[in-house]
Design an enzyme around this catalytic site. Structure first.
Site, PDB file in Angstrom:
ATOM      1  N   ASP A   1      76.046  24.979  68.763  1.00  0.00           N
ATOM      2  CA  ASP A   1      77.073  24.065  69.267  1.00  0.00           C
ATOM      3  C   ASP A   1      77.725  24.538  70.560  1.00  0.00           C
ATOM      4  O   ASP A   1      78.894  24.239  70.824  1.00  0.00           O
ATOM      5  CB  ASP A   1      78.143  23.846  68.198  1.00  0.00           C
ATOM      6  CG  ASP A   1      77.662  22.959  67.071  1.00  0.00           C
ATOM      7  OD1 ASP A   1      77.030  21.928  67.371  1.00  0.00           O
ATOM      8  OD2 ASP A   1      77.901  23.295  65.897  1.00  0.00           O
TER       9      ASP A   1
ATOM     10  N   ASP B   1      72.642  16.022  65.933  1.00  0.00           N
ATOM     11  CA  ASP B   1      73.818  16.437  66.708  1.00  0.00           C
ATOM     12  C   ASP B   1      73.437  17.328  67.891  1.00  0.00           C
ATOM     13  O   ASP B   1      74.127  17.354  68.917  1.00  0.00           O
ATOM     14  CB  ASP B   1      74.804  17.217  65.840  1.00  0.00           C
ATOM     15  CG  ASP B   1      74.981  16.681  64.433  1.00  0.00           C
ATOM     16  OD1 ASP B   1      73.981  16.207  63.853  1.00  0.00           O
ATOM     17  OD2 ASP B   1      76.094  16.782  63.895  1.00  0.00           O
TER      18      ASP B   1
END
EC number: 3.2.1.-
Length: 400
Positions: free
Chosen positions: A120, A181
């Site tokens: 991330d 994602d």
């Protein structure tokens, strides 16, 4: 800048025909509406700027009864959004106090640039340092952090799978998991190549996007959340979910990540396959029979108790922001109209937090992780980020 654009519009009226006069009046009306929107949001913006700065104080979400802000350290995947929110509010309002606070929060994210245990990095670093760089394009410190973060992120790339690994947990279940994602973190890599001139980041981002395009979608262009790859052969072992209702359902935020991810990837590559994928995933989303009339989806399109299912305003904000950009590549007014409708819905009493709520958030009614009963129907920081980005993109279209 807004005054300059407005002056050009006024001077140009002398030379415009009746139709152009009508369009100009409409633009001025929309610009005035944006001003009113910012005014109505001012109290909420103040809640963000007054929130105390701290390395372990990043606001992630909030319970409303009673009011409790859920705080996380910089290592949490959501930590970069709050600095990004302040940067975006500064860009929207021009008030320097938001820039000062954004800078204070952004520097607290630097410790993540060498964190190789997360995929991330884009959410953390690009939503903070990247937003700062947009407003201060000569800031070498911001550039250096972005490059170092990109170097760290590509250590998770597997050349056999041709993807960047997502989570490190559940190793007894997944060999090499890749979640939809992860498309969002490619922006960091694309930008790293623009800054450094080193194509390695761009090339890895393209490989990841290509692999995801090949394996992560069903024939109807709905998206699987998790693809598990074999690291020896590179083949797909399983297709699953972690945050959706089940492996065959369509998790709303996952579909939103796909729409945004391929729209953004087209921006950096001009690859028509990415544009086609963005449009196909958008069509699935917009035309789904279970999408409510206001355009704010239930958390999963296939929840069997759909009429009682919680909404996900964050998914709506992500899609809205993406569609304003997708419109600029396609000139498809359907995208513009839908995005405008949903933005107006989000920017209403139905979804905005009341002024009396003291937490540093703007939107209500997002859903984080339904299977774990976590962050259900609450304000969540990334919902605010994409809502603010959508406001900015809409403003840019009006002032263009």
């Amino acid at each position: 800048m807004r005054k300059l654009v407005y002056l050009v519009l006024v001077l140009g009226l002398t030379f415009l025909n009746v139709r152009c006069k009508s369009e100009t009046k409409q633009n001025k009306k929309e610009e005035q509406n944006i001003g009113k929107q910012y005014s109505s949001l001012e109290n909420r913006f103040q809640k963000l700027v007054n929130y105390p700065v701290g390395a372990n104080n990043f606001p992630r979400s909030m319970s409303l009864a009673p009011e409790v802000v859920h705080k996380v350290p910089s290592k949490d995947w959501t930590s970069g959004f709050f600095p990004g929110n302040l940067w975006l509010i500064h860009e929207l309002t021009g008030d320097s106090i938001y820039k000062v606070k954004a800078q204070e929060w952004t520097v607290l994210m630097e410790d993540q640039k060498e964190n190789d245990r997360t995929h991330d990095m884009g959410f953390k670093v690009y939503c903070s340092f990247g937003e700062g760089l947009k407003q201060d394009p000569d800031n070498q410190y911001y550039k250096d952090v972005i490059i170092e973060s990109a170097k760290t992120l590509i250590t998770r790339y597997n050349d056999t799978v041709k993807s960047i690994r997502s989570w490190d947990f559940n190793k007894d279940v997944w060999d090499f998991p890749v979640i939809i994602d992860n498309m969002m973190n490619l922006e960091l890599l694309f930008e790293a190549t623009k800054i450094s001139g080193d194509n390695i980041y761009h090339n890895i981002a393209v490989q990841h996007a290509n692999t995801t395009l090949k394996h992560q979608f069903r024939p109807d262009y709905s998206v699987f959340h998790v693809i598990n790859y074999d690291t020896i052969s590179g083949v797909v072992k399983t297709k699953d979910t972690h945050q959706g209702f089940d492996r065959n359902s369509t998790w709303a935020r996952g579909q939103a990540w796909a729409i945004y991810g391929y729209t953004m990837s087209y921006r950096y590559t001009n690859n028509p396959k990415y544009l086609a994928q963005a449009e196909a995933t958008t069509q699935f989303y917009m035309e789904h029979e279970n999408l409510p009339k206001d355009g704010v989806p239930y958390w999963d399109f296939n929840d069997p108790e759909i009429s009682d299912a919680p909404r996900d305003a964050s998914a709506a904000a992500i899609v809205t922001s993406a569609l304003f950009e997708l419109y600029t590549y396609t000139n498809n007014k359907t995208y513009l109209d839908f995005a405008t409708q949903v933005l107006n819905t989000l920017n209403s009493e139905a979804y905005l937090l009341k002024d009396t709520v003291n937490g540093p958030f703007i939107l209500n009614h997002s859903t984080g992780n339904w299977p774990k009963n976590d962050e259900i129907d609450e304000p969540i920081v990334y919902g605010d980020y994409y809502f603010l980005e959508a406001l900015k993109r809409k403003q840019n279209l009006i002032l263009k």
